[in-house]
Design an enzyme around this catalytic site. Structure first.
Site, PDB file in Angstrom:
ATOM      1  N   GLU A  36      -7.075 -60.045  -6.705  1.00  0.00           N
ATOM      2  CA  GLU A  36      -5.768 -60.481  -6.211  1.00  0.00           C
ATOM      3  C   GLU A  36      -5.955 -61.587  -5.168  1.00  0.00           C
ATOM      4  O   GLU A  36      -5.250 -62.592  -5.165  1.00  0.00           O
ATOM      5  CB  GLU A  36      -5.049 -59.263  -5.603  1.00  0.00           C
ATOM      6  CG  GLU A  36      -3.714 -59.546  -4.941  1.00  0.00           C
ATOM      7  CD  GLU A  36      -2.612 -59.854  -5.933  1.00  0.00           C
ATOM      8  OE1 GLU A  36      -2.888 -59.879  -7.142  1.00  0.00           O
ATOM      9  OE2 GLU A  36      -1.478 -60.128  -5.487  1.00  0.00           O
ATOM     10  N   ASP A  38      -8.457 -63.699  -4.880  1.00  0.00           N
ATOM     11  CA  ASP A  38      -8.872 -64.935  -5.543  1.00  0.00           C
ATOM     12  C   ASP A  38      -7.708 -65.611  -6.266  1.00  0.00           C
ATOM     13  O   ASP A  38      -7.602 -66.831  -6.311  1.00  0.00           O
ATOM     14  CB  ASP A  38     -10.004 -64.650  -6.543  1.00  0.00           C
ATOM     15  CG  ASP A  38     -11.291 -64.285  -5.818  1.00  0.00           C
ATOM     16  OD1 ASP A  38     -11.399 -64.606  -4.617  1.00  0.00           O
ATOM     17  OD2 ASP A  38     -12.169 -63.663  -6.439  1.00  0.00           O
ATOM     18  N   LYS A 115     -24.544 -41.956 -11.373  1.00  0.00           N
ATOM     19  CA  LYS A 115     -24.200 -43.275 -10.845  1.00  0.00           C
ATOM     20  C   LYS A 115     -23.239 -43.048  -9.687  1.00  0.00           C
ATOM     21  O   LYS A 115     -22.102 -42.620  -9.885  1.00  0.00           O
ATOM     22  CB  LYS A 115     -23.549 -44.125 -11.935  1.00  0.00           C
ATOM     23  CG  LYS A 115     -23.390 -45.578 -11.541  1.00  0.00           C
ATOM     24  CD  LYS A 115     -23.014 -46.422 -12.755  1.00  0.00           C
ATOM     25  CE  LYS A 115     -23.074 -47.902 -12.440  1.00  0.00           C
ATOM     26  NZ  LYS A 115     -22.164 -48.328 -11.384  1.00  0.00           N
ATOM     27  N   ASP A 117     -20.797 -43.880  -6.645  1.00  0.00           N
ATOM     28  CA  ASP A 117     -19.802 -44.940  -6.520  1.00  0.00           C
ATOM     29  C   ASP A 117     -19.716 -45.416  -5.073  1.00  0.00           C
ATOM     30  O   ASP A 117     -18.878 -44.976  -4.304  1.00  0.00           O
ATOM     31  CB  ASP A 117     -18.447 -44.414  -6.997  1.00  0.00           C
ATOM     32  CG  ASP A 117     -17.524 -45.544  -7.381  1.00  0.00           C
ATOM     33  OD1 ASP A 117     -17.980 -46.704  -7.381  1.00  0.00           O
ATOM     34  OD2 ASP A 117     -16.344 -45.270  -7.672  1.00  0.00           O
ATOM     35  N   TYR A 224     -32.519 -44.757  -4.964  1.00  0.00           N
ATOM     36  CA  TYR A 224     -32.767 -44.665  -6.407  1.00  0.00           C
ATOM     37  C   TYR A 224     -33.875 -45.586  -6.911  1.00  0.00           C
ATOM     38  O   TYR A 224     -34.188 -45.583  -8.083  1.00  0.00           O
ATOM     39  CB  TYR A 224     -31.491 -44.847  -7.219  1.00  0.00           C
ATOM     40  CG  TYR A 224     -30.698 -46.122  -6.956  1.00  0.00           C
ATOM     41  CD1 TYR A 224     -31.242 -47.368  -7.227  1.00  0.00           C
ATOM     42  CD2 TYR A 224     -29.399 -46.045  -6.472  1.00  0.00           C
ATOM     43  CE1 TYR A 224     -30.511 -48.523  -6.997  1.00  0.00           C
ATOM     44  CE2 TYR A 224     -28.663 -47.196  -6.245  1.00  0.00           C
ATOM     45  CZ  TYR A 224     -29.226 -48.428  -6.508  1.00  0.00           C
ATOM     46  OH  TYR A 224     -28.518 -49.564  -6.279  1.00  0.00           O
ATOM     47  N   LYS A 289     -32.372 -44.640 -17.444  1.00  0.00           N
ATOM     48  CA  LYS A 289     -33.435 -45.618 -17.232  1.00  0.00           C
ATOM     49  C   LYS A 289     -34.656 -45.254 -18.059  1.00  0.00           C
ATOM     50  O   LYS A 289     -35.029 -44.073 -18.099  1.00  0.00           O
ATOM     51  CB  LYS A 289     -33.838 -45.638 -15.749  1.00  0.00           C
ATOM     52  CG  LYS A 289     -32.698 -45.941 -14.804  1.00  0.00           C
ATOM     53  CD  LYS A 289     -33.105 -45.766 -13.345  1.00  0.00           C
ATOM     54  CE  LYS A 289     -31.912 -46.095 -12.435  1.00  0.00           C
ATOM     55  NZ  LYS A 289     -32.182 -45.848 -11.021  1.00  0.00           N
ATOM     56  N   LYS A 313     -20.494 -44.767 -18.489  1.00  0.00           N
ATOM     57  CA  LYS A 313     -19.387 -44.498 -17.570  1.00  0.00           C
ATOM     58  C   LYS A 313     -18.622 -43.254 -18.005  1.00  0.00           C
ATOM     59  O   LYS A 313     -18.292 -43.099 -19.179  1.00  0.00           O
ATOM     60  CB  LYS A 313     -18.430 -45.698 -17.543  1.00  0.00           C
ATOM     61  CG  LYS A 313     -19.018 -46.938 -16.902  1.00  0.00           C
ATOM     62  CD  LYS A 313     -19.283 -46.691 -15.408  1.00  0.00           C
ATOM     63  CE  LYS A 313     -19.259 -47.964 -14.617  1.00  0.00           C
ATOM     64  NZ  LYS A 313     -17.995 -48.388 -14.114  1.00  0.00           N
ATOM     65  N   CYS A 425      13.404 -21.528 -16.861  1.00  0.00           N
ATOM     66  CA  CYS A 425      14.851 -21.605 -16.719  1.00  0.00           C
ATOM     67  C   CYS A 425      15.424 -21.139 -18.044  1.00  0.00           C
ATOM     68  O   CYS A 425      15.055 -21.664 -19.100  1.00  0.00           O
ATOM     69  CB  CYS A 425      15.256 -23.053 -16.437  1.00  0.00           C
ATOM     70  SG  CYS A 425      17.025 -23.320 -16.658  1.00  0.00           S
ATOM     71  N   CYS A 430      20.400 -26.570 -19.848  1.00  0.00           N
ATOM     72  CA  CYS A 430      19.869 -27.249 -18.667  1.00  0.00           C
ATOM     73  C   CYS A 430      19.483 -28.685 -19.074  1.00  0.00           C
ATOM     74  O   CYS A 430      18.714 -28.871 -20.031  1.00  0.00           O
ATOM     75  CB  CYS A 430      18.662 -26.446 -18.180  1.00  0.00           C
ATOM     76  SG  CYS A 430      17.822 -27.167 -16.769  1.00  0.00           S
TER      77      CYS A 430
HETATM   78  S1  IVH Z   1     -30.313 -48.611 -10.628  1.00  0.00           S
HETATM   79  C1  IVH Z   1     -30.852 -52.781 -12.280  1.00  0.00           C
HETATM   80  N1  IVH Z   1     -29.343 -46.225 -10.158  1.00  0.00           N
HETATM   81  O1  IVH Z   1     -24.780 -49.407  -9.871  1.00  0.00           O
HETATM   82  C2  IVH Z   1     -30.760 -51.392 -11.849  1.00  0.00           C
HETATM   83  N2  IVH Z   1     -27.956 -48.088  -9.701  1.00  0.00           N
HETATM   84  O2  IVH Z   1     -24.009 -51.518 -11.791  1.00  0.00           O
HETATM   85  C3  IVH Z   1     -29.586 -51.150 -11.005  1.00  0.00           C
HETATM   86  N3  IVH Z   1     -25.754 -47.507  -8.815  1.00  0.00           N
HETATM   87  O3  IVH Z   1     -25.790 -52.165  -8.020  1.00  0.00           O
HETATM   88  C4  IVH Z   1     -29.784 -50.152  -9.997  1.00  0.00           C
HETATM   89  N4  IVH Z   1     -26.044 -45.332  -8.806  1.00  0.00           N
HETATM   90  O4  IVH Z   1     -25.044 -50.106  -6.750  1.00  0.00           O
HETATM   91  C5  IVH Z   1     -29.103 -47.536 -10.122  1.00  0.00           C
HETATM   92  N5  IVH Z   1     -28.637 -44.043  -9.801  1.00  0.00           N
HETATM   93  C6  IVH Z   1     -28.396 -45.352  -9.754  1.00  0.00           C
HETATM   94  C7  IVH Z   1     -27.182 -45.894  -9.289  1.00  0.00           C
HETATM   95  C8  IVH Z   1     -26.992 -47.264  -9.287  1.00  0.00           C
HETATM   96  C9  IVH Z   1     -25.214 -46.310  -8.523  1.00  0.00           C
HETATM   97  C10 IVH Z   1     -25.057 -48.802  -8.632  1.00  0.00           C
HETATM   98  C11 IVH Z   1     -25.849 -49.798  -7.850  1.00  0.00           C
HETATM   99  C12 IVH Z   1     -25.963 -51.003  -8.714  1.00  0.00           C
HETATM  100  C13 IVH Z   1     -24.839 -50.793  -9.680  1.00  0.00           C
HETATM  101  C14 IVH Z   1     -25.128 -51.490 -10.981  1.00  0.00           C
END
Ligand code: IVH
Length: 665
Positions: A36, A38, A115, A117, A224, A289, A313, A425, A430
């Site tokens: 917004e 930008d 992951k 947040d 991580y 990974k 996700k 009800c 109603c």
């Molecule tokens: S690994 C290239 N591990 O996600 C590898 N990232 O979208 C990237 N993030 O910038 C990092 N939990 O801020 C990794 N268990 C996790 C993570 C994680 C959250 C975030 C991190 C990164 C973003 C990438």
């Protein structure tokens, strides 16, 4: 736009952008999204250029407020990459396939992590001392926020043990949900703007210029990744790196899993999808990974993301909000559902303002009250729901929730049926019930009346033009035209659509009636089994139970619907309007068994039970699963059991296969 309008808009935009800048950098409380910001900046730039309104103080020219100018910039020798996202399990398998193809074998394993947040940070330790803390920035350079980072208690300032000269740790800074809620709550008390979610609060905080304030904010961190530039690096695995980080004193999330292959990753995701709801912090997916560092080298990376990792996700979107009010919603069948009216929260791209609280017991069990801060989740198509209570501040919460005695809409007395949790009800006039009955009737799977949506139905009910199904078939174009946003053409179309619905088959009509527990499948089975409305209306609970998908609960509901004189009257009216209340059946070879109900038991000498059933139905008979007074014949084979006894007890005639075949000869 004339020049004076342009001037006014420019001044408006500058004002808003300056305020947004201050809020972001000074108060760490973003007023708007980056996107917004930008967009507005671009609009301002365009107007300044087109109307010659440039000014050195304008946010388009002022460098102040750019993060890289507030903190010293640091280069990232190893870029801080992002991750490719996937939202489906199929794409996850495709990722695995790519890894396999690129490596040319499948001797690799995975390490799955949650992951978190929050915001990515990198830390440098030299001779065991923390010397740098930096943000990701654009991936190749970020802000040096060491002074702020040093205030985070999760992050060790010194490391002990046999350490390399220099090492780098990467991780996610985040804020726990409860701490976030508390912080927002006290900000509000002091008249400060609140943060939209824990991630914004974290990022906002870490970009503040006053480390004293940062220190008082509840920032945490999960490590991580560990980068050590030595000869052993290629031999390491992600699993070993995380264990090492743990030993060094960094917080490493306990929810991490070594997976032999992608199948195990799928299992992990499934279990974490549940676990995440109970965690004190927000997660938005799983990072998968390739475990072995040496394979990562081979897999390499694209411009922005590595090929050895992917982020899956989570489907459900969660967010934090506060209950502003608890209202009651009256459903189609009179069920009263308490609903949380929320401070708007952005979940998966849509703004959520309401979430179901299910029922009174649920509210009381969790003692949910107005003023409580909660996590809200939107999972697929289901209505958003309150999943967690994260902060109940006695000074700010209302009285315990109590279900009123009377319907909030029509004031009829509410009742709770035995064995049920929901209050109802009982007044079927109603208004919300009337409206949702009509909505259900017109819906796609029912009569599919195009153009008869909520807005029109609301008006039909409030003007009294239509409150029953048969009222719909009395409507004329002239009735509709005076309604809001109803042009002559749409009125004509609607009348035609209503007329067309008369051709909908019996099963659709049956579903449209909105009988409790009668969904699409049950309606179809009922129509197939009974063929006509009369037969269905006169059937006993027992006979109803003989239909495939129907159990006692549904049978009772159908029976009580048709026992109601008003409902019988209503369907008769609909039949008179020309709606379909019979099912055309395939022409039968004979009617030899017409009106006769059979029960099959034991093993027949030459045919299977299914074949026998088909033959009976082909000749007009019916097959039931249990013996009753209405059973005409029990067709018994070898090893017939209890049904045979019951037949004898009730005096029902028992026949064998040979006799049966004679009957239909
Ligand atoms: S690994 C290239 N591990 O996600 C590898 N990232 O979208 C990237 N993030 O910038 C990092 N939990 O801020 C990794 N268990 C996790 C993570 C994680 C959250 C975030 C991190 C990164 C973003 C990438």
């Amino acid at each position: 736009m004339n020049p004076s309008q342009a001037e006014q808009r420019v001044s408006e935009l500058r004002d808003r952008l300056n305020k947004a800048n201050d809020a972001y950098y000074q108060d760490a409380a973003p007023l708007m999204s980056d996107r917004e910001f930008d967009r507005l900046l671009e609009e301002l730039r365009h107007l300044e250029d087109s109307y010659g309104l440039q000014n050195p103080d304008s946010p388009t020219l002022r460098v102040g407020g750019k993060p890289t100018k507030i903190f010293p910039t640091v280069q990232h020798p190893v870029p801080m990459l992002s991750l490719s996202n996937t939202y489906s399990r199929e794409e996850l398998d495709e990722f695995d396939q790519r890894v396999k193809n690129l490596l040319g074998h499948d001797n690799y394993s995975y390490l799955a992590e949650l992951k978190y947040d929050g915001m990515a940070i990198r830390l440098i330790y030299e001779d065991g001392q923390l010397t740098l803390g930096a943000t990701r920035g654009d991936g190749s350079q970020g802000d040096d926020i060491t002074t702020n980072i040093r205030t985070i208690r999760d992050i060790p300032l010194t490391l002990k043990g046999n350490l390399p000269e220099s090492l780098e740790v990467r991780g996610e800074a985040y804020m726990e949900l409860t701490a976030f809620a508390k912080m927002n709550s006290s900000r509000e008390e002091q008249g400060d703007a609140t943060f939209a979610n824990p991630r914004n609060a974290t990022a906002g905080t870490l970009k503040m210029q006053n480390p004293g304030i940062v220190a008082r904010r509840p920032i945490r961190m999960f490590a991580y990744d560990l980068l050590i530039d030595d000869n052993n690096n290629r031999k390491r695995t992600q699993k070993e790196k995380l264990d090492l980080l743990d030993e060094l004193g960094f917080p490493v999330c306990e929810h991490r899993a070594w997976c032999a292959g992608i199948a195990e990753v799928h299992d992990m995701i499934k279990s974490w999808e549940e676990i995440r709801k109970t965690l004190p912090y927000e997660t938005d997916g799983v990072v998968v990974k390739v475990n072995e560092e040496r394979f990562r080298e081979i897999l390499g990376q694209t411009a922005k993301a590595p090929r050895w990792a992917i982020a899956y996700k989570f489907e459900a979107e969660q967010g934090v909000s506060r209950i502003q009010d608890i209202t009651l919603q009256v459903g189609r069948l009179g069920t009263i559902t308490p609903v949380a009216e929320l401070e708007p929260v952005l979940l998966g791209g849509t703004t959520v303002k309401r979430a179901t609280l299910h029922n009174e017991e649920e509210i009381q069990r969790r003692d949910i009250r107005i003023g409580d801060q909660v996590t809200v989740e939107k999972a697929g198509e289901i209505i958003p729901q309150v999943v967690n209570v994260i902060l109940q501040d006695d000074r700010k919460r209302g009285a315990p929730f109590r279900m009123p005695e009377y319907c909030p809409s029509c004031s009829a007395t509410l009742v709770k049926l035995p064995g049920e949790v929901a209050w109802r009800c009982t007044n079927n006039q109603c208004p919300p019930q009337v409206r949702s009955r009509l909505e259900h009737f017109a819906s796609r799977d029912a009569m599919d009346i195009d153009g008869l949506g909520t807005a029109v139905i609301d008006q039909l009910v409030s003007t009294g033009l239509a409150t029953t199904f048969s009222d719909l078939y009395r409507l004329s174009v002239n009735d509709l035209v005076p309604l809001e946003r109803m042009a002559e053409k749409s009125a004509e179309n609607l009348i035609q659509a209503i007329d067309r619905s008369k051709k909908k088959p019996f099963e659709k009509v049956l579903y449209a009636l909105g009988i409790r527990f009668v969904g699409v499948t049950v309606a179809r089975d009922l129509a197939e089994a009974f063929h006509t409305l009369e037969a269905l209306m006169e059937s006993s609970e027992e006979e109803l139970c003989d239909v495939d998908s129907i159990g006692p609960r549904i049978a009772r509901s159908v029976r009580s619907f048709f026992d109601h004189p008003a409902n019988r009257e209503m369907v008769k009216e609909l039949a008179a309007k020309g709606l379909q209340f019979t099912t055309l059946t395939k022409k039968r070879p004979s009617d030899a068994l017409s009106g006769k109900t059979f029960v099959l038991t034991g093993t027949l000498p030459t045919m299977s039970r299914n074949e026998a059933k088909e033959l009976i139905e082909k000749h007009g008979g019916k097959v039931a699963t249990s013996v009753s007074k209405k059973t005409v014949f029990v067709l018994a084979g070898d090893e017939a059991g209890g049904k045979l006894d019951k037949a004898q007890k009730l005096g029902v005639e028992t026949i064998d296969e040979k006799t049966f075949l004679e009957m239909i000869k």
